[in-house]
Design an enzyme around this catalytic site. Sequence first.
Site, short mmCIF file in Angstrom:
data_model
loop_
_atom_site.label_atom_id
_atom_site.label_comp_id
_atom_site.label_asym_id
_atom_site.label_seq_id
_atom_site.Cartn_x
_atom_site.Cartn_y
_atom_site.Cartn_z
N CYS A 253 0.84 -1.20 0.00
CA CYS A 253 0.00 0.00 0.00
C CYS A 253 0.88 1.25 0.00
CB CYS A 253 -0.92 -0.01 1.22
SG CYS A 253 -2.24 1.24 1.15
N CYS A 254 1.90 1.28 0.85
CA CYS A 254 2.82 2.41 0.88
C CYS A 254 3.59 2.54 -0.44
CB CYS A 254 3.81 2.26 2.04
SG CYS A 254 3.10 2.55 3.67
N CYS B 33 -1.32 8.25 7.28
CA CYS B 33 -2.67 7.92 6.82
C CYS B 33 -3.55 7.55 8.01
CB CYS B 33 -2.60 6.75 5.83
SG CYS B 33 -1.77 7.16 4.28
N CYS C 124 -3.64 3.92 9.39
CA CYS C 124 -2.41 3.34 9.92
C CYS C 124 -1.79 4.19 11.02
CB CYS C 124 -1.39 3.15 8.80
SG CYS C 124 -1.94 2.00 7.51
N CYS D 145 7.34 3.96 6.27
CA CYS D 145 6.57 3.76 5.03
C CYS D 145 7.47 3.32 3.89
CB CYS D 145 5.84 5.04 4.65
SG CYS D 145 6.92 6.42 4.23
#
Length: 236
Positions: free
Chosen positions: A122-123, A205, A208, A231
């Site tokens: 995702c990062c 985010c 997270c 990240c």
Amino acid sequence: MNETITYDTWNDMLSKQITDQLIDELDVLKWAYRTYGEKIVYACSFGAEGMVLLDLISKINKNAHIIFLDTGLHFQETYELIETVKERYPGFAIQMLEPELSLTEQGTKYGGELWKHNPNLCCQLRKIEPLKKHLSGMTAWISGLRRDQSPTRKHIQYVNLDQKFELIKICPLIHWTWDDVWTYIRLHNLPYNKLHDQHYPSIGCEMCTLPSPDPNDERAGRWAGREKTECGLHQE
């Protein structure tokens, strides 16, 4: 001090000579903008360090190029702060970098709530790839990293060779402490993310980021319950 150092011309001796001549954070920024001109950008997360750096940069370059990695998953408070910054520093060219995939497209391709089952990917998709694409046209970038933020950051210098993005990374605040940051914010009445008042020292985010359970670990609330602590932007 007219030395120019790039990723391709990097050598440890020259970088040490440059670093040894830099007195403080303003000296670092003056050198950076004089050396790299339009080929340097500040990647700002709009955290506490970010507010300090924005104010310092405004004293050197009122029209600086600022980028924000807009994952589409940030807190509303973060987006509101960005609008406040635009009003306070109207000369800044603030650019919101968005991922190639929308959240819907990402969910279709990789499964919903990717941040839960594969936060590294995702990062990669929502932060690293957009930044890498933008930095491909740059020679250097500025970061708000501090040595006391975490054990993984204790060796950073003013001027660093960034292997991940193949350019020079400038870190003016390496010697600052968390208290230094907040002393500056209060002294200069700077705006800041109101989540800091709710025990969020480090803000990323929304999915997270949690309030920090450890007042001595600024990043304890990031990816809580996972081994992940970064990240990936500042990891080789």
